[in-house]
Design an enzyme around this catalytic site. Structure first.
Site, PDB file in Angstrom:
ATOM      1  N   ASP A  32     -10.219  -3.489  -5.232  1.00 10.78           N
ATOM      2  CA  ASP A  32      -9.557  -2.590  -4.278  1.00 10.78           C
ATOM      3  C   ASP A  32     -10.188  -1.195  -4.343  1.00 10.78           C
ATOM      4  O   ASP A  32     -10.130  -0.537  -5.381  1.00 10.78           O
ATOM      5  CB  ASP A  32      -8.057  -2.524  -4.640  1.00 10.78           C
ATOM      6  CG  ASP A  32      -7.223  -1.835  -3.564  1.00 10.78           C
ATOM      7  OD1 ASP A  32      -7.767  -0.970  -2.852  1.00 10.78           O
ATOM      8  OD2 ASP A  32      -6.035  -2.158  -3.456  1.00 10.78           O
ATOM      9  N   SER A  81       0.832  -1.203   0.000  1.00  7.57           N
ATOM     10  CA  SER A  81       0.000   0.000   0.000  1.00  7.57           C
ATOM     11  C   SER A  81       0.871   1.260   0.000  1.00  7.57           C
ATOM     12  O   SER A  81       1.617   1.486  -0.946  1.00  7.57           O
ATOM     13  CB  SER A  81      -0.968  -0.071   1.188  1.00  7.57           C
ATOM     14  OG  SER A  81      -1.931   0.926   1.115  1.00  7.57           O
ATOM     15  N   HIS A 120      -8.239  -4.481  -0.903  1.00  8.05           N
ATOM     16  CA  HIS A 120      -6.964  -3.864  -0.544  1.00  8.05           C
ATOM     17  C   HIS A 120      -6.121  -4.783   0.357  1.00  8.05           C
ATOM     18  O   HIS A 120      -4.909  -4.652   0.410  1.00  8.05           O
ATOM     19  CB  HIS A 120      -7.254  -2.530   0.160  1.00  8.05           C
ATOM     20  CG  HIS A 120      -6.056  -1.633   0.221  1.00  8.05           C
ATOM     21  ND1 HIS A 120      -5.421  -1.163  -0.909  1.00  8.05           N
ATOM     22  CD2 HIS A 120      -5.352  -1.137   1.273  1.00  8.05           C
ATOM     23  CE1 HIS A 120      -4.391  -0.406  -0.548  1.00  8.05           C
ATOM     24  NE2 HIS A 120      -4.328  -0.383   0.770  1.00  8.05           N
TER      25      HIS A 120
HETATM   26  C1  MLT Z   1      -1.238   5.879  -0.234  1.00  8.90           C
HETATM   27  O1  MLT Z   1      -1.587   6.822   0.420  1.00  8.90           O
HETATM   28  O2  MLT Z   1      -0.066   5.577  -0.485  1.00  8.90           O
HETATM   29  C2  MLT Z   1      -2.342   5.003  -0.742  1.00  8.90           C
HETATM   30  O3  MLT Z   1      -3.541   5.684  -0.708  1.00  8.90           O
HETATM   31  C3  MLT Z   1      -2.416   3.763   0.014  1.00  8.90           C
HETATM   32  C4  MLT Z   1      -2.690   4.026   1.457  1.00  8.90           C
HETATM   33  O4  MLT Z   1      -3.836   4.219   1.816  1.00  8.90           O
HETATM   34  O5  MLT Z   1      -1.763   4.057   2.241  1.00  8.90           O
END
Ligand code: MLT
Length: 206
Positions: free
Chosen positions: A156, A106, A187
Protein backbone atom coordinates in the site's frame (compact mmCIF):
# COMPACT_ATOMS: atom_id res chain seq x y z
CA UNK A 1 -36.68 15.59 13.41
CA UNK A 2 -33.51 14.24 11.83
CA UNK A 3 -30.61 13.04 14.03
CA UNK A 4 -28.48 15.97 15.30
CA UNK A 5 -25.69 16.76 14.47
CA UNK A 6 -26.87 15.83 11.02
CA UNK A 7 -24.95 14.14 8.23
CA UNK A 8 -26.27 13.28 4.79
CA UNK A 9 -26.73 9.55 5.26
CA UNK A 10 -28.47 6.34 4.26
CA UNK A 11 -30.11 4.06 6.78
CA UNK A 12 -31.16 0.54 5.80
CA UNK A 13 -32.99 -1.37 8.53
CA UNK A 14 -31.95 -4.96 9.20
CA UNK A 15 -33.35 -7.94 11.06
CA UNK A 16 -30.61 -8.44 13.70
CA UNK A 17 -29.42 -6.36 16.67
CA UNK A 18 -26.22 -5.37 14.83
CA UNK A 19 -25.70 -2.13 12.92
CA UNK A 20 -22.80 -1.58 10.55
CA UNK A 21 -21.58 2.02 10.51
CA UNK A 22 -20.25 2.33 6.96
CA UNK A 23 -17.48 4.91 6.44
CA UNK A 24 -16.35 5.54 2.89
CA UNK A 25 -12.93 6.48 1.51
CA UNK A 26 -11.86 9.82 0.01
CA UNK A 27 -14.17 10.74 -2.87
CA UNK A 28 -16.87 8.32 -1.76
CA UNK A 29 -20.39 8.97 -0.55
CA UNK A 30 -23.15 7.48 1.62
CA UNK A 31 -24.21 5.01 -1.08
CA UNK A 32 -20.76 3.55 -1.86
CA UNK A 33 -20.43 0.96 0.87
CA UNK A 34 -24.05 -0.22 1.06
CA UNK A 35 -23.37 -3.30 -1.17
CA UNK A 36 -20.21 -4.06 0.84
CA UNK A 37 -22.17 -3.81 4.10
CA UNK A 38 -24.88 -6.14 2.80
CA UNK A 39 -22.22 -8.54 1.53
CA UNK A 40 -20.51 -8.58 4.95
CA UNK A 41 -23.70 -9.09 6.94
CA UNK A 42 -27.07 -9.73 5.25
CA UNK A 43 -29.02 -9.18 8.50
CA UNK A 44 -27.46 -6.05 10.03
CA UNK A 45 -28.91 -2.55 9.82
CA UNK A 46 -26.69 -0.21 7.80
CA UNK A 47 -25.97 3.40 8.77
CA UNK A 48 -23.88 5.18 6.18
CA UNK A 49 -23.00 8.89 6.56
CA UNK A 50 -21.23 11.06 3.99
CA UNK A 51 -18.05 12.83 5.13
CA UNK A 52 -18.53 16.62 5.38
CA UNK A 53 -15.08 17.80 4.34
CA UNK A 54 -14.45 18.45 0.65
CA UNK A 55 -10.97 18.02 -0.82
CA UNK A 56 -11.09 19.24 -4.41
CA UNK A 57 -14.77 18.32 -4.43
CA UNK A 58 -14.17 14.87 -2.93
CA UNK A 59 -15.96 14.08 0.36
CA UNK A 60 -13.80 13.01 3.33
CA UNK A 61 -14.39 12.65 7.05
CA UNK A 62 -11.62 15.08 8.12
CA UNK A 63 -9.09 17.48 6.63
CA UNK A 64 -5.58 16.45 5.70
CA UNK A 65 -2.61 18.68 5.01
CA UNK A 66 -1.01 16.17 2.65
CA UNK A 67 -1.38 12.46 1.96
CA UNK A 68 -1.06 10.75 5.35
CA UNK A 69 -0.58 14.09 7.19
CA UNK A 70 -3.73 14.96 9.09
CA UNK A 71 -5.13 18.22 10.44
CA UNK A 72 -5.33 16.94 14.01
CA UNK A 73 -7.63 19.65 15.40
CA UNK A 74 -10.08 19.04 12.58
CA UNK A 75 -9.77 15.27 13.01
CA UNK A 76 -10.62 15.54 16.74
CA UNK A 77 -13.63 17.80 16.14
CA UNK A 78 -14.95 15.67 13.29
CA UNK A 79 -14.49 12.47 15.29
CA UNK A 80 -16.64 13.85 18.13
CA UNK A 81 -19.22 15.19 15.67
CA UNK A 82 -19.48 11.79 13.97
CA UNK A 83 -19.70 10.00 17.34
CA UNK A 84 -22.50 12.36 18.42
CA UNK A 85 -24.30 11.68 15.13
CA UNK A 86 -24.07 7.91 15.78
CA UNK A 87 -25.56 8.38 19.27
CA UNK A 88 -28.48 10.43 17.99
CA UNK A 89 -29.04 8.23 14.93
CA UNK A 90 -29.19 5.19 17.23
CA UNK A 91 -31.98 6.89 19.18
CA UNK A 92 -33.73 8.12 16.06
CA UNK A 93 -33.74 4.76 14.25
CA UNK A 94 -34.16 2.78 17.49
CA UNK A 95 -31.04 0.68 16.92
CA UNK A 96 -29.19 -1.20 19.65
CA UNK A 97 -26.29 1.08 20.64
CA UNK A 98 -24.38 -1.88 22.15
CA UNK A 99 -23.87 -3.56 18.77
CA UNK A 100 -22.52 -0.87 16.48
CA UNK A 101 -19.70 -2.11 14.27
CA UNK A 102 -17.75 0.37 12.16
CA UNK A 103 -16.75 -0.77 8.68
CA UNK A 104 -14.35 1.78 7.22
CA UNK A 105 -12.20 1.96 4.13
CA UNK A 106 -9.11 4.21 3.96
CA UNK A 107 -10.17 7.68 5.17
CA UNK A 108 -13.28 6.04 6.67
CA UNK A 109 -11.12 3.45 8.45
CA UNK A 110 -8.94 6.23 9.84
CA UNK A 111 -11.85 8.15 11.37
CA UNK A 112 -13.21 4.85 12.75
CA UNK A 113 -9.80 4.26 14.40
CA UNK A 114 -9.91 7.81 15.74
CA UNK A 115 -13.39 7.12 17.18
CA UNK A 116 -12.07 4.00 18.92
CA UNK A 117 -9.30 6.09 20.50
CA UNK A 118 -11.32 9.22 21.43
CA UNK A 119 -14.86 7.85 21.98
CA UNK A 120 -14.33 4.20 23.00
CA UNK A 121 -17.92 3.86 24.22
CA UNK A 122 -19.46 4.14 20.74
CA UNK A 123 -18.32 1.01 18.90
CA UNK A 124 -18.43 -2.61 20.00
CA UNK A 125 -16.27 -3.63 17.06
CA UNK A 126 -14.61 -2.32 13.91
CA UNK A 127 -13.54 -3.66 10.53
CA UNK A 128 -10.80 -1.40 9.23
CA UNK A 129 -9.68 -1.76 5.63
CA UNK A 130 -6.37 0.11 5.04
CA UNK A 131 -6.03 2.02 8.32
CA UNK A 132 -3.13 3.83 9.99
CA UNK A 133 -2.54 5.66 13.29
CA UNK A 134 -4.86 8.69 12.98
CA UNK A 135 -3.68 10.43 16.19
CA UNK A 136 -2.20 9.67 19.58
CA UNK A 137 -4.86 10.19 22.28
CA UNK A 138 -3.99 12.17 25.43
CA UNK A 139 -5.49 9.50 27.64
CA UNK A 140 -5.49 5.80 26.92
CA UNK A 141 -9.01 4.57 26.07
CA UNK A 142 -10.45 1.44 27.65
CA UNK A 143 -11.11 -0.90 24.73
CA UNK A 144 -11.22 -4.11 26.75
CA UNK A 145 -14.57 -5.19 25.32
CA UNK A 146 -13.89 -4.06 21.75
CA UNK A 147 -12.99 -6.35 18.82
CA UNK A 148 -11.14 -5.05 15.78
CA UNK A 149 -10.27 -6.67 12.44
CA UNK A 150 -7.74 -4.87 10.22
CA UNK A 151 -6.98 -5.63 6.57
CA UNK A 152 -3.73 -4.13 5.23
CA UNK A 153 -1.93 -4.25 1.87
CA UNK A 154 1.80 -4.98 2.08
CA UNK A 155 2.39 -2.82 -1.00
CA UNK A 156 0.00 0.00 0.00
CA UNK A 157 1.64 3.29 -1.12
CA UNK A 158 -0.76 5.43 0.98
CA UNK A 159 -0.94 3.53 4.28
CA UNK A 160 2.54 2.33 5.35
CA UNK A 161 2.45 -1.19 6.87
CA UNK A 162 4.51 0.15 9.79
CA UNK A 163 1.76 2.65 10.67
CA UNK A 164 -0.91 -0.07 10.51
CA UNK A 165 1.26 -2.18 12.82
CA UNK A 166 1.60 0.80 15.20
CA UNK A 167 -2.19 1.14 15.24
CA UNK A 168 -2.48 -2.56 16.13
CA UNK A 169 -0.07 -2.09 19.08
CA UNK A 170 -1.93 1.04 20.23
CA UNK A 171 -5.32 -0.71 20.17
CA UNK A 172 -3.97 -3.85 21.84
CA UNK A 173 -2.28 -1.85 24.61
CA UNK A 174 -5.71 -0.28 25.27
CA UNK A 175 -7.20 -3.75 25.73
CA UNK A 176 -8.80 -4.34 22.31
CA UNK A 177 -8.86 -7.80 20.77
CA UNK A 178 -7.22 -7.15 17.37
CA UNK A 179 -6.93 -9.44 14.34
CA UNK A 180 -4.60 -8.18 11.60
CA UNK A 181 -4.38 -9.63 8.08
CA UNK A 182 -1.78 -8.52 5.55
CA UNK A 183 -2.59 -9.06 1.87
CA UNK A 184 -0.19 -9.18 -1.10
CA UNK A 185 -1.80 -6.05 -2.52
CA UNK A 186 -1.95 -2.29 -2.38
CA UNK A 187 -4.54 0.26 -1.27
CA UNK A 188 -7.44 -1.30 -3.22
CA UNK A 189 -9.93 -3.44 -1.38
CA UNK A 190 -9.82 -7.06 -2.58
CA UNK A 191 -12.30 -9.93 -2.46
CA UNK A 192 -9.92 -11.66 -0.01
CA UNK A 193 -10.32 -8.73 2.41
CA UNK A 194 -14.10 -8.98 2.16
CA UNK A 195 -14.17 -12.79 2.53
CA UNK A 196 -11.95 -12.80 5.63
CA UNK A 197 -13.75 -9.84 7.23
CA UNK A 198 -17.11 -11.57 6.63
CA UNK A 199 -15.83 -14.78 8.20
CA UNK A 200 -14.53 -12.83 11.22
CA UNK A 201 -17.84 -10.98 11.64
CA UNK A 202 -19.72 -14.27 11.46
CA UNK A 203 -17.52 -16.26 13.84
CA UNK A 204 -15.89 -13.82 16.28
CA UNK A 205 -18.68 -11.44 17.37
CA UNK A 206 -21.91 -12.03 19.31
C1 MLT B 1 -6.50 9.56 4.86
O1 MLT B 1 -6.39 10.67 4.42
O2 MLT B 1 -7.31 9.21 5.73
C2 MLT B 1 -5.59 8.53 4.26
O3 MLT B 1 -4.53 9.15 3.63
C3 MLT B 1 -6.32 7.66 3.35
C4 MLT B 1 -6.91 8.43 2.22
O4 MLT B 1 -6.22 8.72 1.27
O5 MLT B 1 -8.08 8.77 2.29
Amino acid sequence: MRPQPDFIHEFVPGSSARTLLLLHGTGGNERDLIPLGRGLDPNASLLSPRGKVLENGMPRFFRRLAEGVFDLEDLKERTHELADFVVSAAEHYKIDNKHIVAVGYSNGANIAASMLLLRPEILSAAVLFRAMVPLVPETKPNLSSVHVWIGAGVHDPIIPASSTQELVEMLRSSGADVTIRFFQGGHQLTSDDVDLAREWLTTSLD
